[in-house]
Design a protein around this motif. Sequence first.
Motif, PDB file in Angstrom:
ATOM      1  N   PHE A   1     -54.059   2.322  13.236  1.00  0.00           N
ATOM      2  CA  PHE A   1     -52.350   2.706  13.969  1.00  0.00           C
ATOM      3  C   PHE A   1     -52.484   2.935  15.193  1.00  0.00           C
ATOM      4  O   PHE A   1     -52.526   2.431  16.025  1.00  0.00           O
ATOM      5  N   LEU A   2     -53.352   4.166  15.415  1.00  0.00           N
ATOM      6  CA  LEU A   2     -53.438   4.599  16.661  1.00  0.00           C
ATOM      7  C   LEU A   2     -54.109   3.850  17.684  1.00  0.00           C
ATOM      8  O   LEU A   2     -54.038   3.297  18.864  1.00  0.00           O
TER       9      LEU A   2
ATOM     10  N   TYR B   1     -50.714   4.629  22.548  1.00  0.00           N
ATOM     11  CA  TYR B   1     -51.825   5.811  22.973  1.00  0.00           C
ATOM     12  C   TYR B   1     -52.833   4.854  22.502  1.00  0.00           C
ATOM     13  O   TYR B   1     -54.355   5.795  22.289  1.00  0.00           O
ATOM     14  N   GLY B   2     -52.836   4.106  22.811  1.00  0.00           N
ATOM     15  CA  GLY B   2     -54.658   2.637  21.525  1.00  0.00           C
ATOM     16  C   GLY B   2     -55.854   3.395  22.860  1.00  0.00           C
ATOM     17  O   GLY B   2     -56.370   3.388  22.552  1.00  0.00           O
ATOM     18  N   ALA B   3     -55.034   3.219  24.146  1.00  0.00           N
ATOM     19  CA  ALA B   3     -56.167   2.861  25.130  1.00  0.00           C
ATOM     20  C   ALA B   3     -56.661   4.316  25.643  1.00  0.00           C
ATOM     21  O   ALA B   3     -57.978   4.958  25.574  1.00  0.00           O
TER      22      ALA B   3
ATOM     23  N   LEU C   1     -58.110  12.505  22.097  1.00  0.00           N
ATOM     24  CA  LEU C   1     -57.718  11.970  23.106  1.00  0.00           C
ATOM     25  C   LEU C   1     -57.826  11.958  24.176  1.00  0.00           C
ATOM     26  O   LEU C   1     -58.437  13.290  24.571  1.00  0.00           O
ATOM     27  N   ILE C   2     -58.008  11.030  25.578  1.00  0.00           N
ATOM     28  CA  ILE C   2     -58.116  11.049  26.724  1.00  0.00           C
ATOM     29  C   ILE C   2     -57.166  11.463  27.320  1.00  0.00           C
ATOM     30  O   ILE C   2     -56.186  10.705  27.119  1.00  0.00           O
ATOM     31  N   GLY C   3     -57.731  12.569  27.948  1.00  0.00           N
ATOM     32  CA  GLY C   3     -55.834  13.668  28.699  1.00  0.00           C
ATOM     33  C   GLY C   3     -55.940  14.831  27.917  1.00  0.00           C
ATOM     34  O   GLY C   3     -56.480  15.451  26.927  1.00  0.00           O
TER      35      GLY C   3
ATOM     36  N   ALA D   1     -47.549  19.973  20.909  1.00  0.00           N
ATOM     37  CA  ALA D   1     -46.627  19.487  20.382  1.00  0.00           C
ATOM     38  C   ALA D   1     -46.660  17.999  21.437  1.00  0.00           C
ATOM     39  O   ALA D   1     -45.283  17.273  20.685  1.00  0.00           O
ATOM     40  N   ASP D   2     -47.305  18.612  22.229  1.00  0.00           N
ATOM     41  CA  ASP D   2     -47.234  16.769  22.888  1.00  0.00           C
ATOM     42  C   ASP D   2     -46.916  15.675  21.620  1.00  0.00           C
ATOM     43  O   ASP D   2     -47.133  13.941  22.154  1.00  0.00           O
ATOM     44  N   ILE D   3     -48.791  15.423  20.605  1.00  0.00           N
ATOM     45  CA  ILE D   3     -48.539  14.467  19.231  1.00  0.00           C
ATOM     46  C   ILE D   3     -47.784  14.362  18.384  1.00  0.00           C
ATOM     47  O   ILE D   3     -47.886  13.714  17.255  1.00  0.00           O
ATOM     48  N   VAL D   4     -46.925  15.659  18.482  1.00  0.00           N
ATOM     49  CA  VAL D   4     -46.599  15.097  16.765  1.00  0.00           C
ATOM     50  C   VAL D   4     -45.545  14.363  16.855  1.00  0.00           C
ATOM     51  O   VAL D   4     -45.668  13.702  15.505  1.00  0.00           O
TER      52      VAL D   4
END
Length: 159
Positions: free
Chosen positions: A62-63, A69-71, A89-91, A96-99
Amino acid sequence: MEKITSFTVDHIRLIPGVYVSRKDPVGDTVVTTFDLRMTSPNDEPVMNIAEMHAIEHLGATFLRNHPLYGAKTLYFGPMGCRTGFYLLLIGDFESADIVNLLIEMYEFIRDYEGDIPGVAPQDCGNYLDMNLPMAKWLARRYLDEVLYDIPEERLHYPS
């Protein structure tokens, strides 16, 4: 030797949630490591390997195929203690950003039907050890008890 960062978290007070485990500078960017804690450490049974393996295959698929968010996805995989997963994750992100991303991913797992991606001897080193029904149950539980309407205390490690 110094303790690594993850061993400095108070696992007695830790509850299921979404936590920033660490942020590491890599060149001109940051890699954020998330602790996706699905069970209460040392308080309830750990997840079995077969369902974790199914979650890993479905979550990683999925990710890596996600349009935003794939890259940025470096890694998604199980914790050795079998109480959750790590997502890198790169970044420079906060929990809260990824909920919303996690809600999408765990709904994908909860609702998944058919053959799990990568479940063939040429694709996986332990392709027979999968439990999709239990993976779906755990995804539903994480959504209902943690991700939907997640409170602030489940977004930051206990002090």
